[in-house]
Design a protein around this motif. Structure first.
Motif, PDB file in Angstrom:
ATOM      1  N   SER A  36       5.712   6.330 -23.370  1.00  0.00           N
ATOM      2  CA  SER A  36       7.040   5.805 -23.054  1.00  0.00           C
ATOM      3  C   SER A  36       7.545   6.351 -21.726  1.00  0.00           C
ATOM      4  N   ARG A  37       7.288   7.624 -21.469  1.00  0.00           N
ATOM      5  CA  ARG A  37       7.689   8.226 -20.187  1.00  0.00           C
ATOM      6  C   ARG A  37       6.956   7.572 -19.017  1.00  0.00           C
ATOM      7  N   GLY A  38       5.675   7.300 -19.202  1.00  0.00           N
ATOM      8  CA  GLY A  38       4.910   6.633 -18.156  1.00  0.00           C
ATOM      9  C   GLY A  38       5.428   5.233 -17.874  1.00  0.00           C
ATOM     10  N   ILE A  39       5.813   4.503 -18.928  1.00  0.00           N
ATOM     11  CA  ILE A  39       6.365   3.156 -18.759  1.00  0.00           C
ATOM     12  C   ILE A  39       7.694   3.224 -18.005  1.00  0.00           C
ATOM     13  N   GLY A  40       8.515   4.238 -18.310  1.00  0.00           N
ATOM     14  CA  GLY A  40       9.789   4.384 -17.612  1.00  0.00           C
ATOM     15  C   GLY A  40       9.598   4.573 -16.120  1.00  0.00           C
ATOM     16  N   TRP A  41       8.651   5.425 -15.749  1.00  0.00           N
ATOM     17  CA  TRP A  41       8.405   5.644 -14.323  1.00  0.00           C
ATOM     18  C   TRP A  41       7.719   4.435 -13.675  1.00  0.00           C
ATOM     19  N   GLN A  42       6.978   3.671 -14.470  1.00  0.00           N
ATOM     20  CA  GLN A  42       6.424   2.425 -13.921  1.00  0.00           C
ATOM     21  C   GLN A  42       7.547   1.444 -13.605  1.00  0.00           C
ATOM     22  N   PHE A  80      -2.619  18.690 -21.188  1.00  0.00           N
ATOM     23  CA  PHE A  80      -2.869  17.442 -20.465  1.00  0.00           C
ATOM     24  C   PHE A  80      -1.594  16.768 -19.951  1.00  0.00           C
ATOM     25  N   TYR A  81      -0.500  16.850 -20.704  1.00  0.00           N
ATOM     26  CA  TYR A  81       0.634  15.976 -20.428  1.00  0.00           C
ATOM     27  C   TYR A  81       1.936  16.684 -20.087  1.00  0.00           C
ATOM     28  N   THR A 115       1.513  10.379 -11.554  1.00  0.00           N
ATOM     29  CA  THR A 115       0.651  11.520 -11.878  1.00  0.00           C
ATOM     30  C   THR A 115       1.434  12.825 -11.965  1.00  0.00           C
ATOM     31  N   LEU A 116       2.580  12.897 -11.308  1.00  0.00           N
ATOM     32  CA  LEU A 116       3.379  14.124 -11.330  1.00  0.00           C
ATOM     33  C   LEU A 116       4.402  14.138 -12.467  1.00  0.00           C
ATOM     34  N   PHE A 117       5.132  13.042 -12.629  1.00  0.00           N
ATOM     35  CA  PHE A 117       6.267  13.036 -13.549  1.00  0.00           C
ATOM     36  C   PHE A 117       6.152  12.003 -14.672  1.00  0.00           C
ATOM     37  N   GLY A 118       5.223  11.050 -14.549  1.00  0.00           N
ATOM     38  CA  GLY A 118       5.101   9.996 -15.555  1.00  0.00           C
ATOM     39  C   GLY A 118       4.163  10.392 -16.679  1.00  0.00           C
ATOM     40  N   SER A 119       3.128   9.601 -16.881  1.00  0.00           N
ATOM     41  CA  SER A 119       2.176   9.883 -17.951  1.00  0.00           C
ATOM     42  C   SER A 119       1.316  11.095 -17.649  1.00  0.00           C
ATOM     43  N   ARG A 120       1.250  11.506 -16.366  1.00  0.00           N
ATOM     44  CA  ARG A 120       0.411  12.614 -15.902  1.00  0.00           C
ATOM     45  C   ARG A 120      -1.072  12.263 -15.957  1.00  0.00           C
ATOM     46  N   LEU A 172       0.829  -1.201   0.000  1.00  0.00           N
ATOM     47  CA  LEU A 172       0.000   0.000   0.000  1.00  0.00           C
ATOM     48  C   LEU A 172       0.870   1.260   0.000  1.00  0.00           C
ATOM     49  N   PHE A 173       1.920   1.243   0.787  1.00  0.00           N
ATOM     50  CA  PHE A 173       2.830   2.385   0.884  1.00  0.00           C
ATOM     51  C   PHE A 173       3.514   2.642  -0.458  1.00  0.00           C
ATOM     52  N   VAL A 174       4.034   1.586  -1.070  1.00  0.00           N
ATOM     53  CA  VAL A 174       4.712   1.718  -2.367  1.00  0.00           C
ATOM     54  C   VAL A 174       3.720   2.142  -3.453  1.00  0.00           C
ATOM     55  N   ALA A 175       2.491   1.631  -3.390  1.00  0.00           N
ATOM     56  CA  ALA A 175       1.479   2.024  -4.373  1.00  0.00           C
ATOM     57  C   ALA A 175       1.180   3.516  -4.278  1.00  0.00           C
ATOM     58  N   GLY A 176       1.128   4.049  -3.065  1.00  0.00           N
ATOM     59  CA  GLY A 176       0.895   5.475  -2.898  1.00  0.00           C
ATOM     60  C   GLY A 176       2.013   6.309  -3.507  1.00  0.00           C
ATOM     61  N   ILE A 177       3.259   5.907  -3.252  1.00  0.00           N
ATOM     62  CA  ILE A 177       4.406   6.633  -3.823  1.00  0.00           C
ATOM     63  C   ILE A 177       4.391   6.549  -5.346  1.00  0.00           C
ATOM     64  N   ASN A 178       4.175   5.347  -5.875  1.00  0.00           N
ATOM     65  CA  ASN A 178       4.189   5.156  -7.328  1.00  0.00           C
ATOM     66  C   ASN A 178       3.071   5.937  -8.016  1.00  0.00           C
ATOM     67  N   THR A 179       1.899   5.998  -7.375  1.00  0.00           N
ATOM     68  CA  THR A 179       0.781   6.751  -7.956  1.00  0.00           C
ATOM     69  C   THR A 179       1.091   8.236  -8.001  1.00  0.00           C
TER      70      THR A 179
END
Length: 577
Positions: free
Chosen positions: A369-375, A563-564, A95-100, A84-91
């Motif tokens: 591609s940016r979103g995949i990188g941050w994932q 948007f992005y 939303t900030l730096f990935g796909s937005r 849960l903690f890691v999911a919060g950080i990843n989300t």
């Protein structure tokens, strides 16, 4: 008479032929899109609703895996908190730096087969089984009691403490060793998405994606999870079915009956129905309805059998390497890397569904591609913290965007705050995590259906009268359902997949991709769509490719900036192409 009927009169006006609905780049009738947040009180409630929805996967996966690793309720509670903690950080990061996009990043079922393979790995066979050790300990103590009668009183006093301590030590040893092995595999596997995403290689792949090839991929991201829906409801039908019926009634029928115009019931239907059915399940539990039923029924129906509330600490902050230093095995790393690639393809489809429900424009390939990188960074964090599985886009939360018609980025960021908050305050988070699984499965029936229909909506850009379109669409969806069905049935009957060699890691590399319906359908559709009569001019229009041409680059549509673009003027330093 003959002259009176002469042909000098005007012909009768021709009736207007019905016109098809015009295709829309952005989904209409969305209340709050990606950049328009609702008022703060409403946003907080919607964020909490997203938190409740993602809890299902967060709880179900560790509940299944941790006992196989040798852990008990305490370890299960800690793994759930960590996930849960890691999911919060990843989300937040996504939303900030990935796909937005307003995409929740949570635990993924795609990684479960590989984790189970690590659990069953030969190098852990020498570890003593915790249950067997406990049984032998009890037997030894009872034998000692029979031989040494004078020590009977002492043995009676100490048997519980001694046995519990002995079992705890052995189970913790095995659990930690397996968890460290999954950590090492995840850390290595994360590099695949990080490299493909940040290097722009996945951008080059995404540029060849058309609306036609996106349909099977996105549709089976949702429809392909059908086994998690009603079969889960049926595990305790007296709880799951009322939740399903009530959810459909409150979200779809009540708003049209009341005509209030305030969107209360359709927007917060999950909160209303889960609270009602959860209370109903609690009344059945305390009323003794499940006192004399099978153990399996008690686990799925009762509200007090998760073991999380007693086991969870009041306050605990998960930290990296909490289970010890990761261990690395080349074969397991390669197998986990293949699971990571499958998750990459599935998440690409989920990202497409999310942008649609958030009423944004089609994702430019560079943004995907940016979103995949941050994932990939998210999977790295999963390995560092020790969640046991990797992360990907939460499909159920994508469906919730469609149900509420709120695709706001701020709402999902608030939900990430709830994830982090309740992961630290363990007891409070455990209360919500104890929702019976059939209630969660009922929610899946609606959310996965929304995502599947979101994929079908891209057919509006394609020519459905083309036999080429029919072949690519039908063949890819059929194989996407049929091939995984064969692999799953074979595994269920034989205990191993169709590819069964002495190298477990090689078996996983081949078997895991073919168990993913979205992966098989997406790859088949992508290959056929880009190779079958591609150069003919009419084919490009049949595929719907002309609709997405203007989004091939970030700068060719002014709405991409809205948007992005990255926050804090970061686009200046990290420009999108």
């Amino acid at each position: 008479m003959a002259g009176g009927g002469g042909g000098g009169g005007a012909p009768a006006p021709k009736a207007d032929e019905p016109q098809p609905h015009p295709p829309k780049d952005q989904l209409p009738n969305v209340s709050y899109c990606i950049t328009s947040p609702p008022p703060w009180p409403e946003a907080i409630l919607l964020g909490f609703q997203h938190y409740l929805v993602m809890l299902g996967t967060t709880v179900l996966i560790p509940t299944s895996l941790v006992p196989q690793m040798g852990g008990g309720n305490e370890e299960k509670a800690k793994v759930i908190q960590t996930l849960l903690f890691v999911a919060g950080i990843n989300t937040l990061v996504q939303t900030l730096f990935g796909s937005r996009l307003p995409a929740v990043i949570g635990g993924s079922y795609t990684f479960v087969p590989t984790t189970i393979s690590i659990i069953l790995a030969g190098r852990f066979n020498d570890e003593p089984d915790p249950i067997e050790v406990c049984m032998r300990t009890i037997l030894a103590i009872n034998c000692a009691k029979l031989i040494h009668h004078s020590l009977a009183w002492y043995m009676n006093c100490s048997i519980t403490v001694f046995t519990g301590f002995f079992c705890f030590i052995f189970s913790m040893q095995k659990f930690k060793k397996i968890m460290r092995a999954t950590q090492g595999a995840l850390i290595v596997a994360s590099t695949l998405q990080i490299v493909l995403g940040f290097s722009g290689l996945w951008r080059n792949v995404a540029r060849f994606l058309s609306p036609l090839s996106a349909v099977p991929l996105v549709s089976l991201v949702g429809f392909g999870l059908y086994e998690l829906g009603f079969p889960g409801v049926a595990q305790c039908v007296e709880i799951g079915l009322p939740e399903l019926v009530l959810l459909v009634f409150v979200s779809q029928f009540v708003p049209h009956v009341l005509h209030s115009g305030k969107h209360v019931f359709d927007r917060f239907s999950v909160l209303f129905t889960v609270a009602i059915v959860w209370l109903y399940a609690y009344i059945l539990t305390v009323g003794g309805a499940y006192n004399h039923v099978k153990h399996k029924t008690q686990i799925t129906c009762r509200t007090d059998r998760s073991g999380l509330i007693d086991a969870a600490p009041w306050i605990r902050v998960p930290y990296p390497f909490q289970w010890g230093a990761p261990s690395f095995d080349a074969g397991e790393a390669f197998a986990m890397m293949m699971a990571s690639f499958v998750a990459l393809v599935e998440s690409s489809g989920a990202f497409i569904a999310v942008y649609r429900f958030a009423s944004a424009t089609p994702l430019p390939p560079s943004i995907l591609s940016r979103g995949i990188g941050w994932q990939g960074v998210g999977i790295l964090l999963s390995g560092l913290f020790g969640t046991g599985i990797g992360s990907s886009v939460s499909v159920e939360n994508a469906g919730l965007l469609a149900l509420t018609r709120v695709g706001s980025r701020r709402v999902v960021q608030i939900s990430a705050g709830f994830m982090i908050f309740f992961s630290i305050l363990g007891k409070f988070g455990a209360v919500f995590a104890s929702i019976p699984p059939p209630i969660v499965a009922a929610l899946y029936c609606l959310f996965f259906a929304y995502v599947g229909s979101g994929g079908l909506s891209f057919l509006q850009f394609c020519n459905l009268n083309s036999f080429r379109t029919k072949f690519v669409l039908g063949f890819s969806i059929f194989l996407g359902l049929s091939i995984p069905q064969y692999f799953n049935e074979y595994t269920a009957i034989n205990g191993f997949g169709p590819v069964h060699t002495g190298a477990r890691w090689f078996n996983d590399i081949v078997n895991v991709p073919f168990q993913s319906k979205a992966f098989v359908a997406g790859v088949v559709a992508y290959f056929l769509d880009n190779t079958l009569h591609k150069k003919e001019s009419a084919i490009r229009k049949d595929r719907g490719k002309h609709w997405w041409d203007k989004y091939r680059s970030f700068k060719t549509d002014t709405r991409s900036e809205e948007f992005y673009s990255l926050p804090f003027n970061l686009n200046k330093y990290f420009p999108s192409v």
